[in-house]
Design a protein around this motif. Sequence first.
Motif, PDB file in Angstrom:
ATOM      1  N   GLY A   1       0.807  -1.216   0.000  1.00  0.00           N
ATOM      2  CA  GLY A   1       0.000   0.000   0.000  1.00  0.00           C
ATOM      3  C   GLY A   1       0.838   1.263   0.000  1.00  0.00           C
ATOM      4  N   THR A   2       1.951   1.240   0.744  1.00  0.00           N
ATOM      5  CA  THR A   2       2.801   2.430   0.811  1.00  0.00           C
ATOM      6  C   THR A   2       3.633   2.625  -0.454  1.00  0.00           C
ATOM      7  N   ASN A   3       3.579   1.670  -1.393  1.00  0.00           N
ATOM      8  CA  ASN A   3       4.201   1.886  -2.702  1.00  0.00           C
ATOM      9  C   ASN A   3       3.526   3.033  -3.449  1.00  0.00           C
ATOM     10  N   LEU A   4       2.411   3.473  -2.916  1.00  0.00           N
ATOM     11  CA  LEU A   4       1.721   4.621  -3.501  1.00  0.00           C
ATOM     12  C   LEU A   4       2.618   5.857  -3.496  1.00  0.00           C
ATOM     13  N   ILE A   5       3.564   5.920  -2.598  1.00  0.00           N
ATOM     14  CA  ILE A   5       4.470   7.080  -2.553  1.00  0.00           C
ATOM     15  C   ILE A   5       5.324   7.161  -3.818  1.00  0.00           C
ATOM     16  N   PHE A   6       5.499   6.016  -4.512  1.00  0.00           N
ATOM     17  CA  PHE A   6       6.263   6.018  -5.758  1.00  0.00           C
ATOM     18  C   PHE A   6       5.377   6.375  -6.956  1.00  0.00           C
ATOM     19  N   GLY A   7       4.061   6.315  -6.762  1.00  0.00           N
ATOM     20  CA  GLY A   7       3.136   6.610  -7.851  1.00  0.00           C
ATOM     21  C   GLY A   7       2.980   5.439  -8.798  1.00  0.00           C
ATOM     22  N   GLU A   8       4.096   4.892  -9.256  1.00  0.00           N
ATOM     23  CA  GLU A   8       4.103   3.790 -10.220  1.00  0.00           C
ATOM     24  C   GLU A   8       5.230   2.844  -9.856  1.00  0.00           C
ATOM     25  N   ILE A   9       4.998   1.550 -10.033  1.00  0.00           N
ATOM     26  CA  ILE A   9       6.053   0.568  -9.784  1.00  0.00           C
ATOM     27  C   ILE A   9       6.274  -0.267 -11.037  1.00  0.00           C
ATOM     28  N   SER A  10       7.412  -0.934 -11.107  1.00  0.00           N
ATOM     29  CA  SER A  10       7.737  -1.757 -12.272  1.00  0.00           C
ATOM     30  C   SER A  10       7.035  -3.106 -12.182  1.00  0.00           C
ATOM     31  N   PHE A  11       6.980  -3.784 -13.328  1.00  0.00           N
ATOM     32  CA  PHE A  11       6.362  -5.117 -13.364  1.00  0.00           C
ATOM     33  C   PHE A  11       7.145  -6.096 -12.499  1.00  0.00           C
ATOM     34  N   VAL A  12       8.457  -5.907 -12.368  1.00  0.00           N
ATOM     35  CA  VAL A  12       9.269  -6.793 -11.528  1.00  0.00           C
ATOM     36  C   VAL A  12       8.874  -6.627 -10.062  1.00  0.00           C
ATOM     37  N   THR A  13       8.743  -5.389  -9.621  1.00  0.00           N
ATOM     38  CA  THR A  13       8.341  -5.113  -8.237  1.00  0.00           C
ATOM     39  C   THR A  13       6.944  -5.643  -7.965  1.00  0.00           C
ATOM     40  N   ASN A  14       6.042  -5.431  -8.918  1.00  0.00           N
ATOM     41  CA  ASN A  14       4.660  -5.868  -8.749  1.00  0.00           C
ATOM     42  C   ASN A  14       4.562  -7.380  -8.650  1.00  0.00           C
ATOM     43  N   ALA A  15       5.311  -8.078  -9.496  1.00  0.00           N
ATOM     44  CA  ALA A  15       5.200  -9.536  -9.554  1.00  0.00           C
ATOM     45  C   ALA A  15       5.998 -10.230  -8.461  1.00  0.00           C
ATOM     46  N   ALA A  16       7.202  -9.725  -8.196  1.00  0.00           N
ATOM     47  CA  ALA A  16       8.103 -10.446  -7.291  1.00  0.00           C
ATOM     48  C   ALA A  16       8.244  -9.812  -5.917  1.00  0.00           C
ATOM     49  N   GLY A  17       7.866  -8.533  -5.781  1.00  0.00           N
ATOM     50  CA  GLY A  17       8.105  -7.820  -4.529  1.00  0.00           C
ATOM     51  C   GLY A  17       7.497  -8.478  -3.311  1.00  0.00           C
ATOM     52  N   ASN A  18       6.211  -8.819  -3.379  1.00  0.00           N
ATOM     53  CA  ASN A  18       5.516  -9.390  -2.216  1.00  0.00           C
ATOM     54  C   ASN A  18       6.074 -10.741  -1.803  1.00  0.00           C
ATOM     55  N   ILE A  19       6.278 -11.614  -2.806  1.00  0.00           N
ATOM     56  CA  ILE A  19       6.741 -12.959  -2.449  1.00  0.00           C
ATOM     57  C   ILE A  19       8.211 -12.943  -2.036  1.00  0.00           C
ATOM     58  N   LEU A  20       8.991 -11.999  -2.586  1.00  0.00           N
ATOM     59  CA  LEU A  20      10.384 -11.871  -2.135  1.00  0.00           C
ATOM     60  C   LEU A  20      10.421 -11.390  -0.689  1.00  0.00           C
ATOM     61  N   GLN A  21       9.550 -10.444  -0.356  1.00  0.00           N
ATOM     62  CA  GLN A  21       9.485  -9.964   1.023  1.00  0.00           C
ATOM     63  C   GLN A  21       9.084 -11.103   1.964  1.00  0.00           C
ATOM     64  N   LEU A  22       8.132 -11.911   1.526  1.00  0.00           N
ATOM     65  CA  LEU A  22       7.708 -13.062   2.334  1.00  0.00           C
ATOM     66  C   LEU A  22       8.873 -14.012   2.566  1.00  0.00           C
ATOM     67  N   ALA A  23       9.554 -14.371   1.489  1.00  0.00           N
ATOM     68  CA  ALA A  23      10.625 -15.360   1.596  1.00  0.00           C
ATOM     69  C   ALA A  23      11.822 -14.840   2.372  1.00  0.00           C
ATOM     70  N   VAL A  24      12.162 -13.568   2.137  1.00  0.00           N
ATOM     71  CA  VAL A  24      13.375 -13.010   2.739  1.00  0.00           C
ATOM     72  C   VAL A  24      13.195 -12.705   4.220  1.00  0.00           C
ATOM     73  N   SER A  25      12.049 -12.169   4.610  1.00  0.00           N
ATOM     74  CA  SER A  25      11.898 -11.695   5.993  1.00  0.00           C
ATOM     75  C   SER A  25      11.132 -12.649   6.898  1.00  0.00           C
ATOM     76  N   LEU A  26      10.705 -13.788   6.385  1.00  0.00           N
ATOM     77  CA  LEU A  26       9.993 -14.754   7.225  1.00  0.00           C
ATOM     78  C   LEU A  26      10.857 -15.219   8.394  1.00  0.00           C
ATOM     79  N   ASP A  27      12.165 -15.347   8.127  1.00  0.00           N
ATOM     80  CA  ASP A  27      13.017 -15.895   9.184  1.00  0.00           C
ATOM     81  C   ASP A  27      13.145 -14.973  10.393  1.00  0.00           C
TER      82      ASP A  27
END
Length: 696
Positions: free
Chosen positions: A213-239
């Motif tokens: 939701g706070t990606n709104l500060i960027f106005g627009e995000i890339s397709f890479v961020t949109n597709a991989a950002g959430n699951i990368l955050q899940l995988a990286v910070s779960l530990d």
Amino acid sequence: MKEKFFRGVVKHKKFIVIGFLVFALISILCKQFVSVNYDMNSYLPDDTASTVSIEVMEKEFGGGIPNARVMVSRVTIPEAMELKDKIKNIDGVDDVTWLDDVADITIPIDTLDKDTVTTYYKDSNALFSVTINEDKTMEAVEDIRTLIGDNNAMSGSAVDTAIATESTTDEIKMIVLIAVPFTLLVLILTTTSWFEPIILLVSIGIAIVINAGTNLIFGEISFVTNAAGNILQLAVSLDYSVFLLHRYKEIKGEGLEPEEAMIQALCKSTSSILSSGVTTVIGFLALAVMKFKIGPDLGLALAKGIALSLITVFIFAPGVILYCSKLIDKTEHRSFMPSFDGVGKLVKRLIMPSVILFAVIIVPSYLASINNDYYYGSSKIFGLETKLGQDTKNIEDEFGKSNNYVLMVPRGDFDTEENLSNELKSIKEVTSIVSYVDKAGAEVPMEYVDEDILSKLISDNYSRMIINVKTDYEGKEAFSVVEKIRSIAKEYYGDKYYLAGQTVSTYDLMDTITEDMISVNLLSIGAVFIVLVISMRSISIPAILVLAIETAIWFNLSIPYYTETPLFYISYLIISSIQLGATVDYAILMTERYIDFRKEFHKQEAIKKTVSVVMVSILTSGTVMTGVGFFLGYVSSHGVLSQLGMLLGRGTICSLAIVVFVVPGLLYILDSFILRKKKVVFSKKEDINLEVEEVI
């Protein structure tokens, strides 16, 4: 100070939990307003020559570069002309170029230049060069497809963008539907309560939602961020949540009350979690120095996401865990994980072979990793197994490879333009040129030329040449043509010309992201090293850990070299930072626990116990990251995202292998040096006994 802060967090847990939930709801609403950009070339720096050329062309001519090829089979010339008009009338189509724009089709076609004709019309197949407005790409591509039907073909960067937008949106949903249950299953297997996985997913889920939701500060995000950002955050910070929960249960098992156990768990796990988190944030922030804008886009979004995950773990998760403490106790079950004492013993036995093998692969892995073949643009994003891939193949099988450039030169000197056009035609890859001097002739006054044709080729300040070239969109041959055209244009007009086109943008993209490689890698490695030096108060340990993970990265990226698989350069750059930032956590945890155990045991016993204790924690995170990476790789039809996923999955396995088998060996060999620098006191008697045991 630290304990006082965490006592405040535990004391005010009710307000904190409510506050986070409200913020998450607001973030869900904000996410709907975050737009996604799927056009890779739009991420070039604003001052790049091709970007400036496109801006000048749009200002002068009100239209862009031909960005789609449309092939229609079994049509006559009159039918093709009628179809051309229909395509041109589609909302979002700025222009359509066909045979009638380069030759007089009112005379018998057999009398026309054969090469010119077969560029646009061959064996009753008509090939149109279409310019689609980037603001209406989705709608225009869909309408063209409806007009020509599925039996005919279309390709080009506009079609790439439209299909990437549509397919990625669907595939993201599928990846989430797979990744979340998979993560839940891994957590069920690695925890000892049926309710713990829910708590861990809720904790990280809140951070992911807030970040999106706070990606709104960027106005627009890339397709890479949109597709991989959430699951990368899940995988990286779960530990982070896993480390905290494990430490809480360990301390609570010593007989402390839940709230006091949580405070002590927070205090004792802060160092390892914060070190892991900060190094990951730094790794992602390194992408922000890239000139290619996808780097800063993904880097800033993920760095923000990891920072939010850390805040969530330290402030939100404690309250959730404490509120659910009774549920955790009531849903306790036996551990599904085996004892890892055997793994600890195996690692102890393989210490020297592992380190020797590690030393052997360092140089070959590094050299192979920097000598891969690369794709720089979007022309290879969709493979032959996709509809777009098949369409592209069908068009190229019939008409060969084709590419359009637009060259703009100062208007007025038609004799010079004619000489320029003739010299450009001497380039063997150039098949045709549409320009004022080619269409009307340098000697024909402009007032005698049809206004519609004139407006496409002459503006207030420039003459425009549309150059058709028979090359792929990228590669040595294509880039060589760009260099030749630029050289010839410069010979006639100095720096007063503008050249645009997908290949021109890809050429500039290659220059831009190749320059990015050194700065991104050096910054990410250097920054992570400095953070580790500060947090560990040592130089030798960070050097060991960074070398270990960098070798895992080099080995991961050497595999495409040995299998002769080209890499998307953007995937190569991104994975270098992600794998370092995400998996150095495992090495940090391994090292800190080893130093703790080394205070009580001799080094071989410390190695065995360390591996036994940390395996569950690093396997939990590592398995999730590996699974999420491979899911992204197999599900996504988008070449960049698919390759990024496969590299992430394979890279995590490489990092896990080196952390489990090599890092303990390095700690063992350099034990005295490390402990002397860390000023750790250990029993000399035990080490004397160990030396006797080793001799025996």
